[in-house]
Design an enzyme around this catalytic site. Structure first.
Site, mmCIF file in Angstrom:
data_model
loop_
_atom_site.group_PDB
_atom_site.id
_atom_site.type_symbol
_atom_site.label_atom_id
_atom_site.label_comp_id
_atom_site.label_asym_id
_atom_site.label_seq_id
_atom_site.Cartn_x
_atom_site.Cartn_y
_atom_site.Cartn_z
ATOM 1 N N ALA A 8 0.933 -1.136 0.029
ATOM 2 C CA ALA A 8 -0.252 -0.035 0.027
ATOM 3 C C ALA A 8 0.998 1.365 0.164
ATOM 4 C CB ALA A 8 -0.591 0.605 1.511
ATOM 5 N N HIS A 9 0.247 2.375 -0.486
ATOM 6 C CA HIS A 9 0.742 3.831 -0.554
ATOM 7 C C HIS A 9 0.951 3.817 1.223
ATOM 8 C CE1 HIS A 9 -1.430 4.004 -4.189
ATOM 9 N NE2 HIS A 9 -0.591 4.565 -4.340
ATOM 10 N N GLY A 10 2.286 5.105 1.476
ATOM 11 C CA GLY A 10 2.117 4.688 2.629
ATOM 12 C C GLY A 10 3.033 3.420 3.804
ATOM 13 N N ASP A 64 -3.858 -1.736 -1.714
ATOM 14 C CA ASP A 64 -4.577 -0.801 -1.536
ATOM 15 C C ASP A 64 -5.628 -0.533 -2.722
ATOM 16 O OD1 ASP A 64 -2.532 0.488 -2.746
ATOM 17 O OD2 ASP A 64 -1.923 1.752 -1.468
ATOM 18 N N PRO A 70 1.126 0.464 -6.468
ATOM 19 C CA PRO A 70 1.175 -1.206 -5.476
ATOM 20 C C PRO A 70 0.553 -2.148 -6.768
ATOM 21 C CG PRO A 70 1.010 0.507 -3.815
ATOM 22 C CD PRO A 70 0.591 1.358 -5.044
#
Length: 142
Positions: A8-10, A64, A70
């Site tokens: 996922a992002h972050g 996500d 991703p």
């Protein structure tokens, strides 16, 4: 056992995994992959390749967002690796169910179906569950 890569992002992926393990206990053959602002899709693909080498089995990616980096990198990976698939919209109910189901659902397609079912079932609203309105309540409940 099917290996899992959560991406996922972050910092969402490691946080989801930590939360799932708090509820369901530690898990084997699972990697959380972060995607930071300074990285690109090729960086993610490299992380996925490294994780796959460590895990050494069929891999299910839980990511996500559909169309996000991703997902795009995981789709590229899956296209080149039979026995691999990608599910978007990862959430905590989905992750917990997939982690707990891997002992009995031993192939990627079965886990994909479990992920879709539990991820969707995990989205609820209070108003949908609260079917008793004030006008339906008995006198002793008022």
């Amino acid at each position: 056992m099917v290996a899992l890569v959560i991406a996922a992002h972050g910092e969402m992926a490691p946080a989801l995994l930590a939360s799932a393990e708090m509820i369901a206990g530690p898990s084997e053959d699972v990697r959380a992959v972060t995607f930071s602002k300074s990285e690109g899709p090729d960086d993610l693909l490299k992380k996925y390749e490294d994780a796959s080498k460590e895990l050494g089995s069929d891999v299910l990616f839980l990511v996500d967002l559909f169309g996000g980096s991703p997902f795009n990198a995981a789709a590229r990976f899956a296209a080149a690796h039979p026995g691999t698939d990608v599910v978007t919209g990862v959430n905590l109910p989905m992750l917990i169910e997939v982690l707990m189901s891997r002992a009995v659902l031993t192939d990627v397609p079965a886990l994909v179906q479990q992920a879709r079912t539990s991820g969707t079932a995990g989205v609820c609203t209070f108003s949908d569950m609260n079917t008793t309105s004030a006008s339906d309540a008995g006198d002793d409940e008022l």
